[in-house]
Design an enzyme around this catalytic site. Structure first.
Site, PDB file in Angstrom:
ATOM      1  N   ASP A 157       0.837  -1.202   0.000  1.00  0.00           N
ATOM      2  CA  ASP A 157       0.000   0.000   0.000  1.00  0.00           C
ATOM      3  C   ASP A 157       0.874   1.255   0.000  1.00  0.00           C
ATOM      4  O   ASP A 157       1.952   1.257  -0.590  1.00  0.00           O
ATOM      5  CB  ASP A 157      -0.916  -0.050   1.233  1.00  0.00           C
ATOM      6  CG  ASP A 157      -2.292   0.541   0.971  1.00  0.00           C
ATOM      7  OD1 ASP A 157      -2.378   1.771   0.841  1.00  0.00           O
ATOM      8  OD2 ASP A 157      -3.267  -0.227   0.894  1.00  0.00           O
TER       9      ASP A 157
ATOM     10  N   THR B  32      12.341   1.353   5.418  1.00  0.00           N
ATOM     11  CA  THR B  32      11.505   2.209   6.253  1.00  0.00           C
ATOM     12  C   THR B  32      10.274   2.638   5.469  1.00  0.00           C
ATOM     13  O   THR B  32      10.234   3.741   4.912  1.00  0.00           O
ATOM     14  CB  THR B  32      12.288   3.447   6.732  1.00  0.00           C
ATOM     15  OG1 THR B  32      13.537   3.035   7.283  1.00  0.00           O
ATOM     16  CG2 THR B  32      11.501   4.203   7.796  1.00  0.00           C
TER      17      THR B  32
ATOM     18  N   HIS C  76      -3.863   6.016   3.822  1.00  0.00           N
ATOM     19  CA  HIS C  76      -4.559   4.844   3.297  1.00  0.00           C
ATOM     20  C   HIS C  76      -3.987   3.547   3.848  1.00  0.00           C
ATOM     21  O   HIS C  76      -4.715   2.695   4.367  1.00  0.00           O
ATOM     22  CB  HIS C  76      -4.497   4.847   1.772  1.00  0.00           C
ATOM     23  CG  HIS C  76      -5.306   3.790   1.106  1.00  0.00           C
ATOM     24  ND1 HIS C  76      -4.821   2.529   0.855  1.00  0.00           N
ATOM     25  CD2 HIS C  76      -6.573   3.805   0.623  1.00  0.00           C
ATOM     26  CE1 HIS C  76      -5.757   1.808   0.243  1.00  0.00           C
ATOM     27  NE2 HIS C  76      -6.834   2.559   0.093  1.00  0.00           N
TER      28      HIS C  76
ATOM     29  N   ALA D 270      -7.319 -20.117  -6.960  1.00  0.00           N
ATOM     30  CA  ALA D 270      -7.843 -20.735  -5.738  1.00  0.00           C
ATOM     31  C   ALA D 270      -7.285 -20.092  -4.485  1.00  0.00           C
ATOM     32  O   ALA D 270      -7.904 -20.147  -3.421  1.00  0.00           O
ATOM     33  CB  ALA D 270      -7.532 -22.231  -5.732  1.00  0.00           C
TER      34      ALA D 270
ATOM     35  N   SER E 175     -11.368  -0.939  -0.149  1.00  0.00           N
ATOM     36  CA  SER E 175     -10.081  -1.020   0.540  1.00  0.00           C
ATOM     37  C   SER E 175     -10.262  -1.352   2.010  1.00  0.00           C
ATOM     38  O   SER E 175      -9.346  -1.861   2.652  1.00  0.00           O
ATOM     39  CB  SER E 175      -9.321   0.315   0.438  1.00  0.00           C
ATOM     40  OG  SER E 175      -8.526   0.366  -0.697  1.00  0.00           O
TER      41      SER E 175
END
Length: 453
Positions: free
Chosen positions: A192, A221, A235, A338, A387
């Site tokens: 993300d 970091t 986010h 799967a 999200s």
């Protein structure tokens, strides 16, 4: 996840600010820093004998070098049309069909309702201690943000009060009662915007620095950077916070691939998936996506499946009858499919969220509207989008892994689906029958793994 959506929240207790925005391995070290990403890239098959130097001599810039996964990603020239190749024959495949966009090919964009202070009130109260501390109290001397990322009061885990209804909706309290290890030691990779590594709630709930990485700045970091209320800042912190509310003893593996503007390069996502697998992630959360498929990302997800890693992918927030990629491919009848699950969003009544994409191939849904979670700077924010529903599903899966140890990723995905609740009969879904997925049922899922007392 691309295109988060939001709705204003009327709140008489707080002054609020609103924000609208455009969702056995051989490689254990960090990838070598790369020059600026190429606009286009191509996936090529390689063997263990293929060296990076071999690839550089033949193709130039190497964006991903993964002999353990059997492929590499290299820079490529701009794709050519059939007209450029001198033919309009639809049966002739131009060589450029193997070329895909790279720069800014992946995105997250989200909406949030942020408080302008570190205080909430809803039954109990979130408080600050005047020095940046943050917690929740029930008025009886309980406290929060202790024992790492879990929210605890009087020695007992308590979810954020704003989420109580959503957690009851999916049976999370019952699941927690059945899974007292709370996802202990399960590594959840959050690919993300990075996270706020210094948030008190993440204390003791992160993997070792050597197991996290910033693919934007090429260091260990993955600190979320940006300005509050601007771009997609917060986010990744919010996504990780939701996963921890579902599985409070899990370990978050933050992998930063998205810039503060919400855009990222596809090769960074590919590298992050490979890194997550090679560094022991059992679950990968992808609250991001693209309009088009990526062969390189599919190869990375195939590698994840081959190493028994379960991947959750956001459906997208454009209210379209199609899923964003890679969620669109999660239902494929392959070993890789799967081990992947697409996740849409529902409201408090199990109706499809007005922003959530839908399709006959959508597999799961989970609450994704006005979910309270962590925000940078010792804060809590409310977010809406697939999200948010995606890491809830990922955290619920971690509960079973925490109790049972390593489980087959495909069987976990199958059981999540088989124990989920059919919501086609919900009146609000009458126009979406067979296209909203099954709403995750944490209580049924965890109970299916636990012996009857």
């Amino acid at each position: 996840m691309p295109h988060h959506s939001w709705q204003p929240l009327r709140c008489t207790l707080l002054t609020t600010l609103t924000l609208t925005l455009a969702a056995c391995s051989t490689q254990t070290s960090a990838p070598a820093p790369q020059p600026d990403a190429a606009p286009y890239m191509r996936t090529v098959d390689i063997t263990a004998a293929t060296t990076r130097q071999d690839l550089e001599a033949k193709y130039g810039q190497v964006l991903t070098y993964a002999p353990q996964a059997g492929f590499a990603v290299v820079s490529a020239p701009a794709p050519l049309s059939r007209q450029d190749l001198g033919t309009t024959d639809p049966n002739r495949e131009p060589i450029s069909e193997a070329v895909e966009p790279n720069t800014n090919a992946i995105r997250v964009s989200s909406g949030a309702l942020w408080t302008d202070a570190d205080v909430w009130h809803s039954g109990g109260a979130l408080w600050t201690d005047g020095s940046g501390g943050f917690g929740w109290t029930n008025g009886n001397g309980g406290f929060g943000w202790t024992n790492g990322g879990a929210l605890w009061t009087d020695g007992k885990y308590i979810p954020l009060p704003q989420n109580s209804f959503a957690w009851v909706q999916v049976g999370l309290p019952q699941a927690h009662a059945l899974a007292p290890k709370f996802g202990q030691n399960v590594k959840i990779a959050v690919i993300d915007t990075g996270i706020d590594l210094n948030h008190t709630a993440f204390a003791d709930r992160l993997v070792a620095p050597s197991d996290m990485y910033d693919f934007v700045d090429n260091d260990h970091t993955p600190q979320e950077i940006g300005t509050p209320m601007v771009g997609s800042f917060g986010h990744g912190t919010g996504v990780a916070g939701i996963a921890l509310q579902a599985a409070p003893n899990a370990k978050i593996m933050p992998l930063r691939v998205i810039e503060p503007d919400g855009l990222g390069d596809m090769d960074n996502v590919v590298n992050a998936v490979i890194f997550a697998v090679d560094h022991g992630a059992q679950i990968i959360n992808l609250s991001l996506g693209s309009d088009q498929g990526s062969r390189s990302l599919q190869r990375a997800l195939e590698y994840a499946a081959s190493r028994n890693v379960l991947v959750f992918e956001a459906a997208g927030n454009r209210n379209l009858e199609q899923l964003d990629r890679p969620a669109a491919f999660a239902a494929q009848q392959t070993y890789a499919g799967a081990a992947q699950l697409s996740v849409g969003s529902v409201n408090s009544q199990d109706g499809k969220s007005w922003f959530s994409n839908y399709a006959t191939t959508l597999e799961l849904s989970a609450p994704g509207e006005m979910i309270a979670t962590l925000a940078p700077g010792e804060r809590v924010a409310v977010w809406s989008g697939t999200s948010m529903s995606t890491p809830l599903a990922a955290g619920i899966a971690a509960l079973a892994l925490g109790e049972q140890g390593r489980l087959n990723a495909g069987s976990v995905a199958s059981r999540l689906l088989s124990t989920a609740t059919n919501i086609d009969a919900v009146p609000a879904n009458s126009a979406f029958i067979g296209k909203v997925g099954r709403r995750i049922n944490a209580a049924n899922f965890v109970a299916s793994y636990m012996p009857i007392p």
